[in-house]
Design a protein around this motif. Structure first.
Motif, PDB file in Angstrom:
ATOM      1  N   MET A  21      11.855   2.411  -3.649  1.00  0.00           N
ATOM      2  CA  MET A  21      10.500   2.947  -3.461  1.00  0.00           C
ATOM      3  C   MET A  21      10.305   3.317  -1.982  1.00  0.00           C
ATOM      4  O   MET A  21      10.379   2.461  -1.115  1.00  0.00           O
ATOM      5  CB  MET A  21       9.456   1.889  -3.850  1.00  0.00           C
ATOM      6  N   PRO A  47      -5.849   5.918   2.944  1.00  0.00           N
ATOM      7  CA  PRO A  47      -4.734   6.591   3.621  1.00  0.00           C
ATOM      8  C   PRO A  47      -5.114   7.340   4.887  1.00  0.00           C
ATOM      9  O   PRO A  47      -4.321   7.403   5.833  1.00  0.00           O
ATOM     10  CB  PRO A  47      -4.191   7.551   2.548  1.00  0.00           C
ATOM     11  N   VAL A  50       3.011   4.406   7.080  1.00  0.00           N
ATOM     12  CA  VAL A  50       3.692   3.136   7.366  1.00  0.00           C
ATOM     13  C   VAL A  50       4.807   3.405   8.375  1.00  0.00           C
ATOM     14  O   VAL A  50       5.636   4.299   8.179  1.00  0.00           O
ATOM     15  CB  VAL A  50       4.295   2.514   6.091  1.00  0.00           C
ATOM     16  N   ALA A  85      -1.306   0.472   2.628  1.00  0.00           N
ATOM     17  CA  ALA A  85      -1.347   1.761   3.327  1.00  0.00           C
ATOM     18  C   ALA A  85      -2.123   2.822   2.558  1.00  0.00           C
ATOM     19  O   ALA A  85      -2.722   3.722   3.160  1.00  0.00           O
ATOM     20  CB  ALA A  85       0.073   2.246   3.590  1.00  0.00           C
ATOM     21  N   THR A  86      -2.113   2.749   1.224  1.00  0.00           N
ATOM     22  CA  THR A  86      -2.725   3.804   0.421  1.00  0.00           C
ATOM     23  C   THR A  86      -4.145   3.488  -0.029  1.00  0.00           C
ATOM     24  O   THR A  86      -4.776   4.333  -0.667  1.00  0.00           O
ATOM     25  CB  THR A  86      -1.860   4.098  -0.825  1.00  0.00           C
ATOM     26  N   GLU A  90       7.887  -3.887  -0.400  1.00  0.00           N
ATOM     27  CA  GLU A  90       7.666  -2.447  -0.592  1.00  0.00           C
ATOM     28  C   GLU A  90       6.330  -2.178  -1.275  1.00  0.00           C
ATOM     29  O   GLU A  90       5.531  -1.361  -0.814  1.00  0.00           O
ATOM     30  CB  GLU A  90       8.810  -1.845  -1.411  1.00  0.00           C
ATOM     31  N   ASN A 146       2.868  -0.541   0.599  1.00  0.00           N
ATOM     32  CA  ASN A 146       2.313   0.712   0.086  1.00  0.00           C
ATOM     33  C   ASN A 146       0.890   0.523  -0.440  1.00  0.00           C
ATOM     34  O   ASN A 146       0.036   1.411  -0.286  1.00  0.00           O
ATOM     35  CB  ASN A 146       3.209   1.280  -1.003  1.00  0.00           C
ATOM     36  N   ARG A 147       0.623  -0.627  -1.040  1.00  0.00           N
ATOM     37  CA  ARG A 147      -0.737  -0.905  -1.515  1.00  0.00           C
ATOM     38  C   ARG A 147      -1.720  -0.931  -0.352  1.00  0.00           C
ATOM     39  O   ARG A 147      -2.814  -0.359  -0.427  1.00  0.00           O
ATOM     40  CB  ARG A 147      -0.749  -2.239  -2.266  1.00  0.00           C
ATOM     41  N   VAL A 200       8.389   4.159   1.482  1.00  0.00           N
ATOM     42  CA  VAL A 200       7.109   3.713   2.016  1.00  0.00           C
ATOM     43  C   VAL A 200       6.221   4.917   2.280  1.00  0.00           C
ATOM     44  O   VAL A 200       6.692   6.040   2.453  1.00  0.00           O
ATOM     45  CB  VAL A 200       7.286   2.890   3.309  1.00  0.00           C
ATOM     46  N   ALA A 201       4.900   4.672   2.300  1.00  0.00           N
ATOM     47  CA  ALA A 201       3.931   5.743   2.528  1.00  0.00           C
ATOM     48  C   ALA A 201       4.092   6.336   3.921  1.00  0.00           C
ATOM     49  O   ALA A 201       4.639   5.703   4.829  1.00  0.00           O
ATOM     50  CB  ALA A 201       2.514   5.189   2.340  1.00  0.00           C
TER      51      ALA A 201
END
Length: 229
Positions: free
Chosen positions: A1, A192, A7, A188-189, A181, A185-186, A3-4
């Motif tokens: 996965m 956003p 990140v 960061a998003t 991971e 992502n949770r 990363v955003a």
């Protein structure tokens, strides 16, 4: 996965070496505290590198008696917000980097053992109503530097970011030593356009107890000698 995009995973070799030491079960409490402090310092330097200094409008003189204009960061626009408990281990490192003292506010959040959902138990973010609007908080900083060494499931980080957004910040800069991971992502998003995550490394995932694997254990217990609670 992957990363955003918001990140930033550090590739600094000194940070990676210190993180490897921090992962070890043989690392003592004193060493754990020093390593978290040192890793937070490196992350802070990387995260603040793109900030623009604000002229204070003041001048000073060098030892050669040459006048120069001073630069700094307006402390009214920045606040440090550690998540209790383990975020306390990063405060001194980040505070020492800044050229002037800034407010430090605290968020108390713990992860409920069965649901793994965050529970808020303490919040000292100040609130002052604007004379024009009861919804405008004039006490809020423009930028909140959110401190938590671990982003595991991401639920605590997400809850803290929502609290800071409701408080009135324009941007959240989150500094963490290690994350999973999915958790990173949770975090960061969830906002956003308003969040940056600066992190030392990202592991693949969490176990059934919500602990990062391979991870580095319960960093709060390791920092405060609370193992076996």
């Amino acid at each position: 996965m992957p990363v955003a995009a918001n990140v930033h995973v550090s590739t600094h070799p000194l940070l990676q070496a210190k993180l490897s030491q921090l992962r070890s079960s043989s690392t003592t409490t004193r060493e754990t505290r020093s390593l978290v402090h040192e890793i937070a310092t490196i992350l802070g330097v990387e995260a603040f590198a793109g900030w623009k200094s604000t002229s204070t409008g003041k001048t000073d003189r060098t030892p050669l008696d040459i006048e120069y204009e001073t630069k700094g960061i307006d402390p009214a626009n920045v606040a440090l917000v550690p998540i209790l408990r383990s975020g306390l281990g990063m405060i001194e490192a980040i505070n020492d980097l800044l050229p002037a003292p800034v407010p430090i506010y605290h968020l108390g959040l713990f992860r409920e053992a069965f649901s793994l959902q965050p529970v808020e138990y303490y919040n000292n973010l100040p609130f002052k109503r604007s004379g024009e609007s009861a919804d405008t908080n004039t006490a809020a900083a423009s930028v909140a530097v959110l401190l938590d060494p671990i982003i595991a499931t991401g639920g605590t980080a997400e809850a803290a970011i929502h609290l800071l957004r409701e408080w009135g910040v324009k941007r959240v800069v989150m500094l963490s030593v290690l994350g999973s991971e999915g958790g990173v992502n949770r975090a960061a998003t969830c906002w956003p356009e308003g969040v940056e995550v600066w992190i030392g490394a990202v592991d693949e995932g969490c176990n059934e107890k919500g602990m990062i694997v391979p991870g580095l254990g319960d960093i709060g217990d390791r920092l405060f000698v609370a193992i076996g609670k």
